[in-house]
Design an enzyme around this catalytic site. Structure first.
Site, mmCIF file in Angstrom:
data_model
loop_
_atom_site.group_PDB
_atom_site.id
_atom_site.type_symbol
_atom_site.label_atom_id
_atom_site.label_comp_id
_atom_site.label_asym_id
_atom_site.label_seq_id
_atom_site.Cartn_x
_atom_site.Cartn_y
_atom_site.Cartn_z
ATOM 1 C CG PHE A 1 -1.918 1.139 1.198
ATOM 2 C CD1 PHE A 1 -1.632 2.324 1.869
ATOM 3 C CD2 PHE A 1 -3.116 1.037 0.499
ATOM 4 C CE1 PHE A 1 -2.542 3.378 1.860
ATOM 5 C CE2 PHE A 1 -4.018 2.089 0.478
ATOM 6 C CZ PHE A 1 -3.736 3.257 1.157
ATOM 7 C CB VAL B 1 -0.937 -8.008 -2.610
ATOM 8 C CG1 VAL B 1 -2.109 -7.885 -1.633
ATOM 9 C CG2 VAL B 1 -0.224 -6.666 -2.728
ATOM 10 C CB ILE B 2 -0.410 -13.519 -0.539
ATOM 11 C CG1 ILE B 2 0.954 -13.546 -1.247
ATOM 12 C CG2 ILE B 2 -1.028 -14.919 -0.507
ATOM 13 C CD1 ILE B 2 1.997 -14.414 -0.559
ATOM 14 C CD GLU C 1 -8.816 -16.250 7.894
ATOM 15 O OE1 GLU C 1 -8.288 -17.291 8.333
ATOM 16 O OE2 GLU C 1 -9.444 -15.426 8.605
ATOM 17 C CB THR C 2 -10.758 -9.945 5.075
ATOM 18 O OG1 THR C 2 -9.530 -9.219 4.858
ATOM 19 C CG2 THR C 2 -10.726 -10.648 6.422
ATOM 20 C CG HIS D 1 -6.642 -5.639 4.026
ATOM 21 N ND1 HIS D 1 -5.329 -5.856 4.365
ATOM 22 C CD2 HIS D 1 -6.856 -4.304 4.135
ATOM 23 C CE1 HIS D 1 -4.762 -4.700 4.670
ATOM 24 N NE2 HIS D 1 -5.667 -3.744 4.538
HETATM 25 N N1 LIG Z 1 -1.419 -8.329 3.395
HETATM 26 C C1 LIG Z 1 -0.419 -7.691 2.676
HETATM 27 C C2 LIG Z 1 -0.050 -6.369 2.923
HETATM 28 N N2 LIG Z 1 -0.671 -5.657 3.884
HETATM 29 C C3 LIG Z 1 -0.129 -4.394 4.415
HETATM 30 C C4 LIG Z 1 -0.477 -3.181 3.541
HETATM 31 O O1 LIG Z 1 0.275 -3.191 2.327
HETATM 32 C C5 LIG Z 1 -0.148 -1.887 4.286
HETATM 33 O O2 LIG Z 1 1.221 -1.868 4.617
HETATM 34 C C6 LIG Z 1 -0.997 -1.750 5.544
HETATM 35 O O3 LIG Z 1 -2.368 -1.867 5.189
HETATM 36 C C7 LIG Z 1 -0.747 -0.404 6.240
HETATM 37 O O4 LIG Z 1 -0.998 0.650 5.345
HETATM 38 N N3 LIG Z 1 0.905 -5.783 2.174
HETATM 39 C C8 LIG Z 1 1.553 -6.482 1.167
HETATM 40 O O5 LIG Z 1 2.440 -5.939 0.502
HETATM 41 N N4 LIG Z 1 1.198 -7.778 0.927
HETATM 42 C C9 LIG Z 1 0.230 -8.409 1.642
HETATM 43 O O6 LIG Z 1 -0.059 -9.610 1.377
HETATM 44 C C1 LIG Z 2 -3.679 -8.872 1.472
HETATM 45 C C2 LIG Z 2 -3.838 -8.775 2.933
HETATM 46 O O1 LIG Z 2 -3.860 -7.707 3.533
HETATM 47 C C3 LIG Z 2 -4.138 -10.049 3.630
HETATM 48 O O2 LIG Z 2 -2.991 -10.863 3.574
HETATM 49 C C4 LIG Z 2 -4.524 -9.823 5.084
HETATM 50 O O3 LIG Z 2 -5.050 -11.042 5.505
HETATM 51 P P1 LIG Z 2 -6.594 -11.122 5.972
HETATM 52 O O4 LIG Z 2 -7.448 -10.743 4.765
HETATM 53 O O5 LIG Z 2 -6.798 -12.585 6.371
HETATM 54 O O6 LIG Z 2 -6.756 -10.174 7.125
#
Ligand SMILES: Nc1c(NC[C@H](O)[C@H](O)[C@H](O)CO)[nH]c(=O)[nH]c1=O
Ligand SMILES: CC(=O)[C@@H](O)COP(=O)(O)O
Length: 158
Positions: free
Chosen positions: A66, A90-91, A94-95, A97
């Site tokens: 992000f 980004v993987i 569960e949600t 997000h």
């Molecule tokens: N879940 C993943 C994230 N989550 C974190 C966000 O990118 C960000 O840093 C947070 O929401 C605070 O602003 N980031 C990834 O690069 N990959 C993921 O799988």
């Molecule tokens: C892409 C994400 O932010 C994710 O990995 C966070 O995991 P969750 O959706 O289970 O909270």
């Protein structure tokens, strides 16, 4: 065309101009570090292979994908930087997000390139699981970092 049909590390030699004097910023997300480090090594290797001076490759880390957009902007606004490569992974969890991050970073990186009128490359994997990510970070489907670096080089030869 899926990555399974076109290896991420294979590219034609077209539009690959002299980049020996060009300066590149590379922003690397620390989330899924095993993957993003492989992406960085791929991108760095492609740049050096094509004659970019190591001193002209500026790396900055960010906590997650992000944050890639803002960090890419901080680099793109520097007049001496010719292109920015943004690397992340980004993987799906569960949600929902995942959806919000992917959309935000894709839109954000696009906006930075348009705003500063220079290549800002979307080198972010958006996968269903870690296996798919590893396959695209030096595995059987190549390396998204390679693809991002050659894309930056080609855009500078536009
Ligand atoms: N879940 C993943 C994230 N989550 C974190 C966000 O990118 C960000 O840093 C947070 O929401 C605070 O602003 N980031 C990834 O690069 N990959 C993921 O799988
Ligand atoms: C892409 C994400 O932010 C994710 O990995 C966070 O995991 P969750 O959706 O289970 O909270």
């Amino acid at each position: 065309m899926a990555s399974s049909e076109k290896n991420l590390s294979s590219f034609s030699g077209s539009n690959v101009g002299d980049v020996s004097k060009k300066k590149f910023g590379i922003v690397v997300s620390e989330w899924n570090e095993e993957v993003t480090e492989a992406l960085f090594q791929g991108a760095y290797g492609v740049l050096v292979k094509h004659g970019v001076n190591r001193d002209n490759i500026i790396r900055k880390n960010v906590p997650g994908s992000f944050e890639l957009s803002l960090a890419s902007q901080w680099l793109a606004q520097q007049e001496d930087i010719d292109a920015v490569i943004s690397l992340g992974c980004v993987i799906q969890g569960e949600t929902k997000h995942f959806d919000f991050i992917c959309q935000a970073v894709a839109n954000g990186i696009t906006e930075v390139g348009l705003k500063y009128n220079k290549p800002v490359i979307f080198g972010v994997l958006t996968t269903n699981n870690k296996k798919q990510a590893l396959e695209r970070a030096g595995g059987k489907h190549g390396n998204k970092g390679d693809e991002a670096a050659i894309t930056a080089i080609k855009m500078l030869g536009f």
